[in-house]
Design an enzyme around this catalytic site. Structure first.
Site, short mmCIF file in Angstrom:
data_model
loop_
_atom_site.label_atom_id
_atom_site.label_comp_id
_atom_site.label_asym_id
_atom_site.label_seq_id
_atom_site.Cartn_x
_atom_site.Cartn_y
_atom_site.Cartn_z
N GLU A 1 -7.82 35.07 -35.14
CA GLU A 1 -8.35 33.87 -34.43
C GLU A 1 -8.05 32.41 -35.17
OE1 GLU A 1 -12.80 31.78 -33.19
OE2 GLU A 1 -12.03 32.23 -35.31
N ASP B 1 -11.53 36.70 -37.97
CA ASP B 1 -12.16 35.32 -37.68
C ASP B 1 -11.66 34.22 -38.39
OD1 ASP B 1 -14.89 34.19 -36.36
OD2 ASP B 1 -14.84 33.62 -38.32
C1 GLC Z 1 -15.27 31.89 -35.36
C2 GLC Z 1 -16.06 32.53 -34.29
C3 GLC Z 1 -17.61 31.68 -34.05
C4 GLC Z 1 -17.92 31.36 -35.29
C5 GLC Z 1 -17.03 30.83 -36.67
C6 GLC Z 1 -17.86 30.86 -37.88
O1 GLC Z 1 -14.87 30.62 -34.74
O2 GLC Z 1 -15.58 32.64 -33.00
O3 GLC Z 1 -18.41 32.09 -33.13
O4 GLC Z 1 -18.97 30.56 -35.26
O5 GLC Z 1 -15.88 31.72 -36.46
O6 GLC Z 1 -17.66 32.05 -38.28
#
Ligand code: GLC
Ligand code: MG
Length: 686
Positions: free
Chosen positions: A378, A308
């Site tokens: 991500e 993440d």
């Molecule tokens: C990522 C997740 C999101 C979350 C963020 C903080 O972008 O997809 O849902 O709010 O991280 O952890």
């Protein structure tokens, strides 16, 4: 000569005894030829033996024949020659086998791994299936629904966080990385879910959050009280309690990314909510903690991680102000992530080294056959495509298997053929050669694109997702065409929507629609659902669509099976053929494979007739294998007049050995070149 039976064994009489035995009986050695006495004895025995040999070879071999006699027989030509022929045959065959094996290994393209073959399905656990009637989905609920994945031919499931959490950001604020939140179940439920998934041949990908924890995490409590070991676990700096802004950095959720902590008397950094303090990953102890956590879950047997918010992992140690996008904007108005260039809070030097370290840990757990551990990162880098591509690693050092490709999420900005092509091209032309593409058309952070682009494009989007090269990601509900729900200010659950309802991520997080019954089958026990069920649930649901051959679900299933069974989709070239206001068209082909596929998708707003007569590699007549409009299945078009309605997608299968890619290298991509030898059905490197 005679043989006599003695205690059940056949024995030779004196004249035929082996000279070696005789010598031994006499107290001498058969090998001892140094003394002349023994030499004489040898000669006389040899004469006797020759005579005996003559006699014995007249005998037919029989079971239990003594070794010495057998040896005499075996030296005769009728036995010796076939034996030698057989020997050399075996030698030659073995050598040939080794040579063939080496050639096959050298010529075979690398095997595809599980994450190349199956789509990745994202489960948002709060919304998938509620097993205990509290209105929130849980792990037992997911376990109840595993057959849904098998039915869709999906083998990889990414589950958004279910760690123990105060749920300020619905699980992305982790209080204990080694525990399951009671809302979702407990560790035993997790272990049972994982075991059941593995029994069914499914892989489980966990969400992992290396950038931050919850402010309720034990580390944070120890850090704010300046415990010697933990005091540098987070990013702390001095600040003025009255105006706690040591610099102009802003949080992704809006406003300053600094909060003053009374206990420690300093400000801490949070690139997301103030309840999500950023870890100080410049501290080697923190990195080690992360590695231990990764190992903890790998030991349990999870098959991969979705990492993440990775671009936020490091910040510049100097903490200087970031440059404003609009230098004339008064600094006090700088409140959103769009107001600054994130030169000091994202993609800092050292970030990729760290991810590679995590990757190496995962590789250590990937050595057992069939236990490859997968990593996807991500990172939203918007137009800075090259930054995203760095997560692929280099040819020598592996990083993630792929970084998520979010470009298709922009499809609704301009529904047209050329825009779709542009978004696909963004990835394909920037991806390092030999890497594996992937496509995301929805997730828990973005409005469902079926809703924003328009319902009429839902099927076409799935068709594109499943026919492009690389791994598709399907967000729960996309396989049935689920849409956003409408959320009023009072219904907002998502913290991002508390400031501004239009930023709420609740619309895309509504409960999964399983059937036409109460709560769409999400919660069958009580009347609670943490977010409202979409009103479409009576027709848009799994049960109804399973029965309908023309449904979004049936088309998804068909396309996914086609993708996994037809080599051109997994192994073949991808070539653009045409893009205009309405239509985006491409083909999938594999050298040596007679069947190839032409895809024609109308992302425009009107009926279109596409002329592909200039594409000489296509046959004159084209038969539609599958249309998103089932009435057009099997329709035959002349290649100069391929007709599509707005929102219609066609899969056309045609047969030819003439390939398109050799004459259009600039329009074609393949991750790993492979050719097919149709006569024997093998793939080889070419
Ligand atoms: C990522 C997740 C999101 C979350 C963020 C903080 O972008 O997809 O849902 O709010 O991280 O952890
Ligand atoms: Mg950080």
């Amino acid at each position: 000569m005679s043989l006599k039976k003695n205690s059940g064994q056949m024995e030779l009489e004196e004249t035929i005894r082996n000279p070696g035995f005789k010598d031994a009986d006499d107290g001498g050695s058969a090998a001892d030829t140094s003394s002349s006495g023994t030499g004489e004895r040898r000669d006389s025995t040899a004469v006797k033996l020759d005579a005996a040999a003559e006699e014995y070879t007249q005998l037919k071999p029989y079971a239990g024949m003594p070794k010495e006699v057998l040896l005499l027989h075996s030296s005769r030509a009728r036995y010796r020659v076939p034996r030698e022929i057989l020997f050399w045959l075996i030698v030659c065959c073995t050598l040939a086998l080794v040579a063939v094996t080496i050639t096959i290994i050298a010529l075979s393209p690398p095997c595809l791994r599980w994450w190349h073959i199956t789509p990745v399905y994202q489960v948002y656990p709060r919304s998938f299936k509620d097993s205990d009637g509290d209105g929130v989905g849980d792990l037992k609920g997911i376990k109840e629904k595993l057959d849904h994945f098998l039915d869709l031919n999906i083998k990889a499931v990414w589950i958004s966080p279910f760690y123990r959490s105060p749920m300020k950001d619905f699980g992305y604020d982790v209080e204990d990385f080694r525990d399951v939140d009671p809302l979702f179940g407990n560790m035993q439920d997790f272990e049972e879910l994982l075991a059941e998934m593995h029994n069914k041949g499914l892989k489980l990908i966990m969400d992992f959050i290396p950038n931050h924890t919850s402010d309720r995490h034990r580390w944070f409590n120890l850090s704010r009280t300046r415990d010697p070991h933990y005091k540098d676990y987070y990013v702390w700096t001095d600040c003025d309690p009255a105006s706690p802004k040591p610099n102009n950095w802003v949080s992704i959720f809006g406003n300053s990314s600094w909060t003053y902590d009374e206990v420690r008397g300093q400000c801490y950094l949070h690139q997301f909510l103030k309840e999500q303090p950023d870890l100080n990953l410049r501290n080697p102890d923190v990195v080690q903690e992360i590695i231990d956590l990764i190992s903890f879950w790998l030991e349990k047997g999870v098959d991969g991680f979705r990492m993440d918010a990775v671009k936020h992992m490091l910040e510049a140690a100097h903490l200087r102000d970031e440059p404003q996008v609009d230098p004339d904007m008064p600094p006090e108005l700088v409140t959103t992530e769009w107001d600054l260039y994130h030169d000091y809070t994202t993609s800092q030097v050292g970030l990729h080294d760290m991810l590679r370290e995590f990757r190496a840990v995962m590789d250590d757990y990937s050595r057992e056959p069939g236990r490859y551990r997968f990593m996807v990162t991500e990172s939203y880098d918007y137009e800075e495509v090259d930054k995203t591509m760095m997560y692929y690693g280099t040819p020598l050092v592996k990083e993630s298997d792929f970084p998520f490709n979010f470009y298709l999420l922009d499809l609704p900005q301009n529904t047209s053929g050329w825009w779709a092509k542009h978004l696909v091209e963004l990835w394909m032309s920037n991806m390092p050669s030999g890497k594996w593409p992937n496509w995301v058309v929805g997730n828990h952070d973005r409005p469902r694109i079926g809703s924003s682009a328009g319902r009429m494009y839902v099927r076409a989007i799935n068709l594109m997702l499943l026919t492009l090269p690389g791994t598709p990601t399907t967000y729960y509900g996309e396989e049935i065409g689920m849409e956003n729900i409408n959320i009023t200010q009072s219904q907002v659950q998502d913290p991002a929507g508390k400031y501004n309802v239009s930023l709420s991520r609740d619309p895309e997080r509504s409960p999964m629609q399983w059937n036409s019954e109460k709560n769409a089958g999400f919660n069958t026990q009580t009347n609670k659902t943490w977010l409202p069920v979409h009103p479409s649930y009576e027709t848009v649901n799994v049960e109804v669509q399973k029965e309908d051959k023309g449904s979004v679900l049936s088309q998804y299933r068909f396309l996914n099976s086609l993708r996994q069974s037809e080599l051109p989709f997994l192994r073949g070239w991808f070539c653009y053929v045409l893009s205009d206001t309405n239509v985006f068209s491409y083909l999938r082909e594999l050298d040596g494979h007679k069947e190839a596929y032409l895809i024609v998708i109308n992302f425009g707003k009107e009926f279109s007739t596409t002329d592909l007569s200039a594409v000489k590699e296509l046959p004159y007549e084209l038969r539609v294998l599958m249309s998103t409009n089932a009435n057009n299945n099997q329709k035959v078009f002349q290649k100069s007049r391929i007709q599509t309605e707005a929102g219609e997608g066609l899969v056309i299968r045609y047969s030819t050995y003439t390939r398109y890619h050799p004459s259009h290298p600039a329009q074609c991509y393949v991750s790993e070149k492979a050719c097919y030898l149709e006569t024997v059905g093998v793939l080889y490197k070419c």
